[in-house]
Write a protein that holds these residues in place. Structure first.
Motif, short mmCIF file in Angstrom:
data_model
loop_
_atom_site.label_atom_id
_atom_site.label_comp_id
_atom_site.label_asym_id
_atom_site.label_seq_id
_atom_site.Cartn_x
_atom_site.Cartn_y
_atom_site.Cartn_z
N LYS A 32 3.90 9.59 6.03
CA LYS A 32 1.78 8.77 6.68
C LYS A 32 1.76 8.19 7.80
O LYS A 32 0.96 7.73 8.55
N ASN A 77 10.70 5.47 -2.94
CA ASN A 77 8.55 5.29 -3.51
C ASN A 77 9.04 5.78 -1.48
O ASN A 77 8.00 5.58 -0.37
N LYS A 94 9.10 8.41 0.17
CA LYS A 94 7.50 9.43 -0.03
C LYS A 94 6.62 9.53 0.76
O LYS A 94 5.69 10.73 1.37
N ASN A 95 7.02 8.52 1.04
CA ASN A 95 5.67 7.13 2.49
C ASN A 95 5.55 7.50 3.36
O ASN A 95 4.60 7.50 4.25
N ARG A 96 6.92 7.88 4.48
CA ARG A 96 7.10 7.57 5.86
C ARG A 96 6.60 8.13 6.70
O ARG A 96 6.04 7.90 7.45
N ARG A 134 0.41 -1.28 0.13
CA ARG A 134 -0.01 0.32 -0.13
C ARG A 134 0.91 1.62 0.00
O ARG A 134 0.41 2.01 -0.68
N TYR A 135 2.42 1.25 0.57
CA TYR A 135 2.94 2.74 0.83
C TYR A 135 4.03 2.67 0.44
O TYR A 135 4.93 3.39 0.48
N LYS A 136 4.05 1.89 -0.56
CA LYS A 136 4.99 0.93 -1.31
C LYS A 136 6.21 1.60 -0.63
O LYS A 136 7.72 1.82 -0.93
N LEU A 137 6.35 0.55 0.53
CA LEU A 137 7.77 0.38 1.69
C LEU A 137 8.90 -0.91 1.10
O LEU A 137 9.28 -0.72 1.38
#
Length: 419
Positions: free
Chosen positions: A400, A393, A396-398, A362-365
């Motif tokens: 959140k 990626n 960019k998302n961590r 979901r968060y491209k981790l």
């Protein structure tokens, strides 16, 4: 070595069993004769008190304490069993740490300490959080009591575990679900457990994943070469002498073999709570294997910096290696995933841990690994996506998934319980 490890563990259990019996007799006498506990003076400085109580201190508690105090001027008190306190899991944001010996000592402490704004019990073991709950309801009836769960024991094997220690814990787990004013769920397990326990009472609940600690975010630049790949694992490890049904997920001999054959470096940082008999054989393997590296345990404060040296963090938890239930694999979570996020390294996660692999997708981790055998040719999966793209990626998302972004929800939950 296996026999020696088993003897060491047995002697350690015997030591604590005798200690509990002896000290319990003394503290029970002091309890019945109303002798007060010495040295419980707490300097609250006119602030609200969060009192954390449990048997084995998990690293999430000190992280929560720190971020709560970043938002409001709380005084934090930790009541932890002597056997379960791990200094590397604590931090300076815990203002007062008091170690209890047994249930009678814990009751005496609860009675003597000032009433908390919130009593925050922590599992996985529920016996002492429930004892604290009962004592707090008696002596501090206006103080709400919550229990927070990451792992829930009933999900391991259902109602009928063959493990005696786990079976003894199950009644306390049910009582905590029934009697707490609120439940904090760090994974999806408590929602399932509530149905399994048939707890119908309407309780206030908060879904609050473990989250990443912004203070430990690392963006260490590193080169990536397909010929020099370094994977890292941080967390619990168990030796081959342990029961494979219960501990098979954290016995990594198969993975050492897979990665070494591919000339891929594998690093392990054991949890500070791991017993020496469980990691001695890994130290021995590391001496003879140039592709396997076993490091010393480090504190939460230093873990992100250490992990950031490597290319990927791994979560190789496959159902085929463990006798634990499908529910456990499906709904569980671990802090290591967020430690990897803090370190800024992509994650290789088993598809079998469904909730965690969903988060990774979901968060491209990172990359979801379909089956255990894929680790035998892991270089192919790793190189399918450019490494720089994977890193970007994650960066960019961590935010959140960070404590900074979500601690206000926890504090609002505390406030709701005051009504």
């Amino acid at each position: 070595m296996s026999q020696l490890s088993n003897v060491y563990i047995l002697l350690d259990k015997l030591k604590w069993f005798i200690y509990d019996k002896v000290t319990s007799a003394w503290d029970a006498l002091l309890w019945t004769t109303h002798v007060p506990v010495a040295n419980t003076k707490v300097m609250a400085k006119n602030t609200k008190i969060i009192m954390y109580v449990g048997e084995f201190l998990p690293p999430r508690i000190a992280r929560l304490a720190k971020w709560c105090k970043k938002c409001e001027p709380f005084t934090t008190i930790l009541l932890c069993h002597e056997r379960g306190f791990v200094e590397k899991f604590s931090n300076k944001e815990i203002d007062h740490t008091i170690l209890f010996r047994n249930k009678w000592h814990l009751k005496r402490l609860i009675k003597a300490l000032p009433a908390p704004y919130i009593l925050h019990g922590f599992a996985p073991k529920s016996k002492y959080p429930y004892i604290a709950l009962e004592a707090s309801k008696k002596y501090h009836p206006a103080s709400p009591v919550i229990t927070d769960y990451q792992d829930v024991f009933i999900l391991y094997y259902g109602h009928n575990s063959r493990l005696r220690w786990l079976k003894e814990e199950l009644p306390y787990e049910k009582l905590c679900f029934q009697s707490s004013d609120g439940i904090i769920a760090h994974s999806l397990e408590p929602a399932v457990a509530r149905r399994m326990w048939k707890v119908n009472e309407k309780k206030k609940r908060l879904f609050f994943p473990l989250y990443a600690d912004n203070d430990y975010f690392s963006s260490t630049p590193k080169s990536f070469s397909v010929d020099d790949i370094h994977l890292v694992y941080a967390g619990g490890v168990m030796g081959s002498h342990r029961d494979k049904v219960h501990y098979g997920s954290v016995q990594f001999h198969w993975l050492i073999d897979y990665l070494s054959k591919q000339k891929i470096h594998f690093h392990i940082y054991p949890s500070p709570s791991v017993l020496k008999p469980d990691y001695m054989e890994y130290e021995k393997i590391a001496k003879d294997n140039p592709y396997f590296h076993f490091h010393m345990a480090v504190s939460q404060q230093d873990l992100g910096k250490e992990l950031s040296k490597y290319h990927y963090g791994i979560m190789p938890f496959f159902k085929v290696n463990s006798g634990q239930s499908d529910l456990k694999h499906k709904y569980a979570t671990t802090l290591k995933m967020f430690n990897y996020v803090e370190a800024g390294i992509p994650i290789l996660v088993s598809q079998d841990v469904r909730y965690q692999s969903w988060l990774v997708e979901r968060y491209k981790l990172g990359i979801v690994i379909p089956k255990k055998e894929d680790f035998a040719d892991i270089r192919r999966l790793i190189c399918a996506i450019p490494y720089e793209e994977q890193i970007n990626n994650l960066y960019k998302n961590r935010e959140k998934l960070s404590l900074k972004s979500h601690t206000s929800r926890l504090l609002n939950f505390y406030k709701q319980l005051q009504n």
